[in-house]
Design a protein around this motif. Structure first.
Motif, PDB file in Angstrom:
ATOM      1  N   PRO A 174      48.092  39.491  36.775  1.00  0.00           N
ATOM      2  CA  PRO A 174      46.927  39.783  37.614  1.00  0.00           C
ATOM      3  C   PRO A 174      45.696  38.992  37.210  1.00  0.00           C
ATOM      4  O   PRO A 174      45.644  38.414  36.129  1.00  0.00           O
ATOM      5  CB  PRO A 174      46.697  41.268  37.330  1.00  0.00           C
ATOM      6  CG  PRO A 174      47.058  41.392  35.887  1.00  0.00           C
ATOM      7  CD  PRO A 174      48.223  40.447  35.682  1.00  0.00           C
ATOM      8  N   VAL A 175      44.738  39.005  38.106  1.00  0.00           N
ATOM      9  CA  VAL A 175      43.392  38.515  37.813  1.00  0.00           C
ATOM     10  C   VAL A 175      42.433  39.648  38.125  1.00  0.00           C
ATOM     11  O   VAL A 175      42.718  40.515  38.956  1.00  0.00           O
ATOM     12  CB  VAL A 175      43.031  37.257  38.636  1.00  0.00           C
ATOM     13  CG1 VAL A 175      43.928  36.090  38.263  1.00  0.00           C
ATOM     14  CG2 VAL A 175      43.096  37.522  40.117  1.00  0.00           C
ATOM     15  N   VAL A 176      41.308  39.651  37.441  1.00  0.00           N
ATOM     16  CA  VAL A 176      40.285  40.665  37.690  1.00  0.00           C
ATOM     17  C   VAL A 176      39.517  40.260  38.936  1.00  0.00           C
ATOM     18  O   VAL A 176      39.067  39.120  39.062  1.00  0.00           O
ATOM     19  CB  VAL A 176      39.329  40.805  36.484  1.00  0.00           C
ATOM     20  CG1 VAL A 176      38.179  41.746  36.801  1.00  0.00           C
ATOM     21  CG2 VAL A 176      40.091  41.277  35.255  1.00  0.00           C
ATOM     22  N   GLU A 177      39.389  41.188  39.870  1.00  0.00           N
ATOM     23  CA  GLU A 177      38.622  40.955  41.091  1.00  0.00           C
ATOM     24  C   GLU A 177      37.170  41.361  40.807  1.00  0.00           C
ATOM     25  O   GLU A 177      36.881  42.549  40.647  1.00  0.00           O
ATOM     26  CB  GLU A 177      39.190  41.770  42.247  1.00  0.00           C
ATOM     27  CG  GLU A 177      38.384  41.680  43.529  1.00  0.00           C
ATOM     28  CD  GLU A 177      38.236  40.257  44.046  1.00  0.00           C
ATOM     29  OE1 GLU A 177      37.105  39.891  44.408  1.00  0.00           O
ATOM     30  OE2 GLU A 177      39.237  39.521  44.090  1.00  0.00           O
ATOM     31  N   ASP A 183      34.784  50.870  28.759  1.00  0.00           N
ATOM     32  CA  ASP A 183      35.086  49.839  29.746  1.00  0.00           C
ATOM     33  C   ASP A 183      36.496  50.108  30.283  1.00  0.00           C
ATOM     34  O   ASP A 183      37.458  50.145  29.514  1.00  0.00           O
ATOM     35  CB  ASP A 183      35.022  48.473  29.072  1.00  0.00           C
ATOM     36  CG  ASP A 183      35.363  47.325  29.999  1.00  0.00           C
ATOM     37  OD1 ASP A 183      35.509  47.546  31.216  1.00  0.00           O
ATOM     38  OD2 ASP A 183      35.489  46.193  29.495  1.00  0.00           O
ATOM     39  N   PRO A 184      36.649  50.301  31.594  1.00  0.00           N
ATOM     40  CA  PRO A 184      37.987  50.572  32.126  1.00  0.00           C
ATOM     41  C   PRO A 184      38.974  49.431  31.852  1.00  0.00           C
ATOM     42  O   PRO A 184      40.176  49.666  31.748  1.00  0.00           O
ATOM     43  CB  PRO A 184      37.753  50.779  33.618  1.00  0.00           C
ATOM     44  CG  PRO A 184      36.413  50.217  33.896  1.00  0.00           C
ATOM     45  CD  PRO A 184      35.632  50.280  32.633  1.00  0.00           C
ATOM     46  N   ALA A 185      38.484  48.217  31.701  1.00  0.00           N
ATOM     47  CA  ALA A 185      39.364  47.084  31.393  1.00  0.00           C
ATOM     48  C   ALA A 185      39.890  47.149  29.964  1.00  0.00           C
ATOM     49  O   ALA A 185      40.824  46.432  29.617  1.00  0.00           O
ATOM     50  CB  ALA A 185      38.638  45.765  31.622  1.00  0.00           C
ATOM     51  N   SER A 186      39.309  48.020  29.137  1.00  0.00           N
ATOM     52  CA  SER A 186      39.853  48.211  27.797  1.00  0.00           C
ATOM     53  C   SER A 186      40.939  49.294  27.796  1.00  0.00           C
ATOM     54  O   SER A 186      41.736  49.363  26.869  1.00  0.00           O
ATOM     55  CB  SER A 186      38.742  48.567  26.801  1.00  0.00           C
ATOM     56  OG  SER A 186      38.213  49.850  27.070  1.00  0.00           O
ATOM     57  N   LEU A 187      40.955  50.135  28.830  1.00  0.00           N
ATOM     58  CA  LEU A 187      42.010  51.148  28.940  1.00  0.00           C
ATOM     59  C   LEU A 187      43.300  50.537  29.474  1.00  0.00           C
ATOM     60  O   LEU A 187      44.395  50.852  29.017  1.00  0.00           O
ATOM     61  CB  LEU A 187      41.566  52.286  29.859  1.00  0.00           C
ATOM     62  CG  LEU A 187      40.367  53.114  29.401  1.00  0.00           C
ATOM     63  CD1 LEU A 187      40.040  54.178  30.437  1.00  0.00           C
ATOM     64  CD2 LEU A 187      40.612  53.736  28.047  1.00  0.00           C
ATOM     65  N   ILE A 188      43.172  49.701  30.484  1.00  0.00           N
ATOM     66  CA  ILE A 188      44.302  48.957  31.055  1.00  0.00           C
ATOM     67  C   ILE A 188      43.857  47.498  31.125  1.00  0.00           C
ATOM     68  O   ILE A 188      42.929  47.157  31.863  1.00  0.00           O
ATOM     69  CB  ILE A 188      44.657  49.448  32.485  1.00  0.00           C
ATOM     70  CG1 ILE A 188      45.079  50.907  32.492  1.00  0.00           C
ATOM     71  CG2 ILE A 188      45.740  48.556  33.093  1.00  0.00           C
ATOM     72  CD1 ILE A 188      46.413  51.191  31.860  1.00  0.00           C
ATOM     73  N   THR A 189      44.508  46.655  30.346  1.00  0.00           N
ATOM     74  CA  THR A 189      44.165  45.239  30.336  1.00  0.00           C
ATOM     75  C   THR A 189      45.033  44.484  31.343  1.00  0.00           C
ATOM     76  O   THR A 189      46.016  45.024  31.860  1.00  0.00           O
ATOM     77  CB  THR A 189      44.395  44.635  28.936  1.00  0.00           C
ATOM     78  OG1 THR A 189      45.800  44.686  28.646  1.00  0.00           O
ATOM     79  CG2 THR A 189      43.612  45.382  27.861  1.00  0.00           C
ATOM     80  N   ALA A 190      44.675  43.237  31.574  1.00  0.00           N
ATOM     81  CA  ALA A 190      45.490  42.394  32.459  1.00  0.00           C
ATOM     82  C   ALA A 190      46.903  42.242  31.884  1.00  0.00           C
ATOM     83  O   ALA A 190      47.886  42.227  32.637  1.00  0.00           O
ATOM     84  CB  ALA A 190      44.828  41.035  32.650  1.00  0.00           C
TER      85      ALA A 190
END
Length: 178
Positions: free
Chosen positions: A57-60, A39-46
């Protein structure tokens, strides 16, 4: 003669036992390790974006996708337009797309960008072609687009995000096979 027959019978029984079962035994091929879907959101988190880019940030949702071996996540400011977005994309190896194919794709992409600046110390290989840093590591291509200006500030932002992403990738895929 009895010794020879006893040895031959023993060998036949051992071979028979090794061949028994559903592909088991001494000569069975090991089961392949499943390829993890990263999951790319696990590589770079908010939280990483907040710490490195300097805004919360917020996830779009419209920028968060998964198609086959390619996943991406888009972070934006709230309200929209206050800060630059951060887009993290990972293209990963699969059981049908191997490391070499992805490295060749990485090399072709790099060759098509004459302004590419090689960056050392991040992944197996990395380059910046503004506004994106491209990293090849552990059979995966990570692309992070962030910032603006094509200056040292943007370069530092991209490198900081890429270092975080490759560190997390090394936790997910601990063996550096390629």
């Amino acid at each position: 003669m009895k010794k020879v027959l006893l040895i031959a019978a023993s060998l036949l029984m051992i071979i028979g036992l090794c061949a028994c079962g559903n592909g088991g035994g001494l000569f069975a091929k090991p089961a392949p390790t499943p390829v993890p879907e990263i999951d790319p959101a696990s590589l770079i988190t908010a939280d990483d974006v907040a710490a490195i880019a300097g805004y919360v940030p917020v996830v779009e949702p419209s920028g968060t996708t998964r198609e086959g071996n390619v996943g991406s996540v888009l972070y934006r400011s709230e309200p929209i337009g206050q800060q630059d977005t951060v887009n993290v994309k990972i293209t990963q190896f699969t059981d049908t797309i191997d490391y070499q194919q992805l490295f060749e794709k990485y090399e072709q992409d790099k060759a098509s960008r004459p302004s590419a600046e090689l960056i050392g110390g991040i992944g197996q290989e990395a380059y910046i072609a503004f506004p994106t840093i491209h990293v090849y590591d552990r059979g995966c291509i990570i692309e992070i687009t962030a910032g603006s200006g094509a200056n040292d500030a943007q370069k530092n932002l991209l490198q900081g995000l890429a270092i975080t992403a490759t560190g997390r990738l090394e936790e997910i895929i601990p063996d550096n096979t390629k």
